[in-house]
Design a protein around this motif. Structure first.
Motif, PDB file in Angstrom:
ATOM      1  N   UNK A 119       0.802  -1.228   0.000  1.00 15.24           N
ATOM      2  CA  UNK A 119       0.000   0.000   0.000  1.00 15.24           C
ATOM      3  C   UNK A 119       0.831   1.272   0.000  1.00 15.24           C
ATOM      4  N   UNK A 120       2.110   1.125  -0.298  1.00 18.35           N
ATOM      5  CA  UNK A 120       2.969   2.308  -0.451  1.00 18.35           C
ATOM      6  C   UNK A 120       3.137   2.534  -1.946  1.00 18.35           C
ATOM      7  N   UNK A 121       2.637   3.679  -2.423  1.00 20.98           N
ATOM      8  CA  UNK A 121       2.629   3.882  -3.883  1.00 20.98           C
ATOM      9  C   UNK A 121       3.049   5.303  -4.245  1.00 20.98           C
ATOM     10  N   UNK A 122       3.640   5.395  -5.438  1.00 23.12           N
ATOM     11  CA  UNK A 122       3.972   6.717  -5.974  1.00 23.12           C
ATOM     12  C   UNK A 122       2.789   7.244  -6.763  1.00 23.12           C
ATOM     13  N   UNK A 123       2.458   8.495  -6.522  1.00 26.77           N
ATOM     14  CA  UNK A 123       1.389   9.136  -7.294  1.00 26.77           C
ATOM     15  C   UNK A 123       2.023   9.687  -8.560  1.00 26.77           C
ATOM     16  N   UNK A 124       1.666   9.135  -9.702  1.00 22.08           N
ATOM     17  CA  UNK A 124       2.335   9.634 -10.903  1.00 22.08           C
ATOM     18  C   UNK A 124       1.348  10.236 -11.902  1.00 22.08           C
ATOM     19  N   UNK A 125       1.750  11.375 -12.455  1.00 24.58           N
ATOM     20  CA  UNK A 125       0.881  12.060 -13.412  1.00 24.58           C
ATOM     21  C   UNK A 125       0.648  11.188 -14.642  1.00 24.58           C
ATOM     22  N   UNK A 126      -0.501  11.360 -15.273  1.00 23.92           N
ATOM     23  CA  UNK A 126      -0.824  10.578 -16.468  1.00 23.92           C
ATOM     24  C   UNK A 126       0.326  10.696 -17.467  1.00 23.92           C
ATOM     25  N   UNK A 127       0.700   9.582 -18.073  1.00 20.89           N
ATOM     26  CA  UNK A 127       1.724   9.616 -19.117  1.00 20.89           C
ATOM     27  C   UNK A 127       3.113   9.331 -18.607  1.00 20.89           C
ATOM     28  N   UNK A 128       3.344   9.379 -17.288  1.00 18.77           N
ATOM     29  CA  UNK A 128       4.704   9.036 -16.841  1.00 18.77           C
ATOM     30  C   UNK A 128       4.731   7.585 -16.364  1.00 18.77           C
ATOM     31  N   UNK A 129       5.943   7.068 -16.188  1.00 15.00           N
ATOM     32  CA  UNK A 129       6.087   5.631 -15.979  1.00 15.00           C
ATOM     33  C   UNK A 129       7.333   5.379 -15.133  1.00 15.00           C
ATOM     34  N   UNK A 130       7.147   4.681 -14.023  1.00 19.04           N
ATOM     35  CA  UNK A 130       8.297   4.407 -13.146  1.00 19.04           C
ATOM     36  C   UNK A 130       8.772   2.965 -13.293  1.00 19.04           C
TER      37      UNK A 130
END
Ligand code: SPV
Ligand code: MN
Length: 622
Positions: free
Chosen positions: A92-103
């Motif tokens: 349940x630990x997650x990065x909030x990423x803007x649409x279109x980006x990819x980690x």
């Protein structure tokens, strides 16, 4: 600020708290606090500065709010996390990423969706409670390393832990004026039942790298809640990658050599794999045991401890293994014990404390009685203490310049591949074959099954906030323009044969001395296909000097034999991960792994699958 916001703050804050907040002339800070006062809707807001009164206020609240209880020894308190809240929650630990980006493979969620979800949980979450607004500084204050942080929380336990673990940062905030460059954390333990978070199904740790904010809800375990610990490590890794420095899951220590020489080392180990016990080794001095920032200046690498305290695993702290911590934990002074057993006499008890098993007490599950199948304390039970109270703290802990790092150690929980110690040929070889190739068997420090071998580059995988290939690349590049980069070593305290450890708990005292000697060119080493290993004769001397033990050829062969098949399998596993699961892997990584593979195959051709280090010593006597 809008009138409406001023009214709200004035309504919730005492005049003193309001004044403390307003004295910091920072619009972004004021907007942040106002937004979460409005959303979380606490009954009142208490703003802390760096004063002793405010620290005491938080300590008192932890007792009043029943998040901590006083123990028999002065300054000691106990805290419990809920039965399902005993470790970091990776899922349940997650990065909030803007649409279109990819980690890449990192655990992430669409920014809008995740932010909506967690803001939904935060709405009115502090009704009936007090909100604390706290200021800290990551790293020494007034230094290039300093990173100011503001923590909003409704947990006085979290605040109390932070006061022990970090430098106060109100004045640091004052110094930055209106700068927007600071980290922010919003935490709520949520509804409490018997003093612990009730709604763990709504436990979330969401990291917003764009805004340098971390949200944490419905949890108390420090690894999920203390903003400046692992939450900020994730933000710092992202910031460091942009700015050309490193944020690492690393200890920092001074290793003491001949003629009062002291050489500083940094060391990365996964959670519960000997990082604190290495930093606390007898005869050496500790700068830090968990998180270090590394920066380059004038061609030299400096490291600083982000923290000034220890949130350490208490299991196996006893007079034998860790006399310094034992002393601190059994004498008056500030210490929080978490998830240990509370006895009738208000004494904390933990697994491996060297005392008889207690008869009964209270633990994180409730009442405990001898004979109960569940052990009396949790394996991930912890203590929280200040480094300023330890006898072996290095005098450079608060040095604004940090310490010059001459050696880097990588170590994992590896029962079958690596020898107890070896040195890389050079920086890139160490980064790739030791740091980036690190694997470790899982432990109780995170939720989930124990003992599973997992890939954990630089022991930092849980916290890496950028594509892993990019992260590895930033390590390779870091030593550019450094005239003599730190030597890189790999250690392994967990080699096993027939389910028994091959090395003793104290042997690490020898390995660190050997590394110190290598950095200072005191001893030679044998070149094997995976790195340089010690000569037997040097270990014989060190074992005698440091531990008064005889070290035999038999020990040496068991521990340092080069295991070609296991090493080749590992290279294959690691190459496959970087090829298929990792985004942006640098070509250099594949090249260095391939060369290592070829060296191992050539050695196998000549000497077989399990090769004694003596063979590689050639004419020189091992
Ligand atoms: C670790 O697990 O690596 C720790 C403790 O240092 S925690 O705060 O949980 O991260
Ligand atoms: Mn850690």
């Amino acid at each position: 600020m809008e009138c409406k916001s001023v009214d709200l703050l004035k309504e919730k804050c005492s005049p003193e708290s309001y004044e403390k907040l307003m004295k910091l002339n920072n619009v972004k800070l004021h907007d942040f606090v106002t937004k979460y006062v409005e959303l979380c809707n606490p009954d009142s807001v208490y703003v802390c500065n760096d004063s002793d009164e405010d620290k005491q206020y938080i300590r008192n609240k932890a007792i009043e709010n029943k998040e901590e209880w006083k123990l028999a020894i002065d300054g000691h308190t106990i805290h419990f996390d809920g039965p399902k809240d005993q470790a970091r929650d990776k899922a349940n630990t997650k990065y909030l990423i803007p649409a279109g980006s990819n980690l890449g493979s990192l655990n992430s969620i669409d920014k809008t969706e995740g932010a909506n979800e967690v803001h939904g949980y935060l709405k009115n979450i502090m009704a009936g409670k007090e909100m604390y607004v706290l200021f800290f500084c990551l790293g020494p204050t007034n230094s290039e390393f300093s990173l100011p942080c503001v923590q909003i929380t409704d947990s006085s336990y979290v605040g109390h832990s932070e006061y022990i673990l970090y430098r106060s940062g109100y004045e640091q905030f004052n110094n930055i004026g209106d700068s927007p460059d600071f980290f922010r954390y919003v935490h709520s333990a949520g509804e409490l039942e018997n003093g612990v978070s009730k709604n763990v199904d709504k436990r979330r740790v969401y990291v917003d790298l764009g805004d340098n904010i971390v949200y944490s809800t419905n949890t108390q375990y420090a690894g999920n809640t203390v903003g400046l610990k692992k939450l900020s490590l994730r933000l710092a890794i992202n910031k460091a990658a942009k700015e050309g420095w490193l944020a690492e899951h690393m200890l920092l220590m001074g290793i003491h050599g001949k003629n009062k020489r002291k050489t500083y080392f940094a060391g990365a180990f996964p959670s519960a794999c000997g990082k604190t016990s290495t930093a606390m080794l007898k005869g050496e001095t500790i700068v830090g045991d968990d998180i270090a920032y590394l920066r380059k200046k004038d061609g030299v690498i400096y490291g600083a401890n982000v923290e000034c305290g220890i949130f350490g695993i208490i299991q196996d702290v006893n007079t034998q293994n860790d006399p310094v911590i034992w002393d601190t934990l059994t004498n008056p002074g500030e210490a929080i014990f978490s998830n240990v057993l509370l006895t009738e006499d208000n004494i904390p008890r933990w697994l491996g404390d060297g005392r008889e098993v207690p008869n009964k007490g209270i633990n994180y599950n409730g009442e405990w009685i001898k004979g109960n199948e569940v052990s009396y304390a949790h394996k991930n039970a912890r203590y929280t203490v200040s480094l300023y109270n330890l006898k072996n703290t290095d005098p450079k802990l608060d040095d604004p310049n940090g310490v010059e790092v001459k050696g880097i150690i990588y170590g994992g929980r590896d029962s079958s591949i690596w020898p107890p110690v070896q040195q890389a040929y050079n920086w890139a070889h160490g980064v790739v074959t030791m740091g980036a190739s690190l694997e470790s068997e899982t432990t109780a420090a995170t939720l989930g099954k124990e003992g599973v071998r997992v890939f954990n580059p630089m022991s930092n995988l849980d916290f890496v906030a950028i594509p892993i290939g990019q992260y590895v690349n930033s390590h390779i590049k870091f030593a550019q323009e450094v005239s003599s980069p730190p030597l890189i070593f790999a250690v392994n305290y967990f080699q096993k044969e027939n389910n028994k450890y091959l090395t003793g708990m104290e042997d690490k005292r020898v390995w660190v001395k050997w590394m110190e000697q290598r950095v200072n060119n005191d001893v030679g080493a044998i070149e094997t296909p995976t790195g340089y290993v010690p000569y037997l004769k040097d270990l014989e001397v060190l074992f005698k000097e440091v531990l008064n033990k005889d070290y035999t050829m038999q020990d040496y062969l068991k521990q340092f034999t080069v295991k070609v098949p296991e090493n080749l399998e590992k290279i294959e596993r690691i190459t496959e991960i970087y090829k298929t699961k990792v985004k942006d892997t640098p070509e250099e990584l594949f090249k260095i792994l391939k060369e290592q593979k070829e060296r191992l195959e050539a050695a196998r051709e000549k000497h077989g699958e399990y090769i004694s280090p003596v063979i590689f010593a050639g004419n020189k006597q091992a």
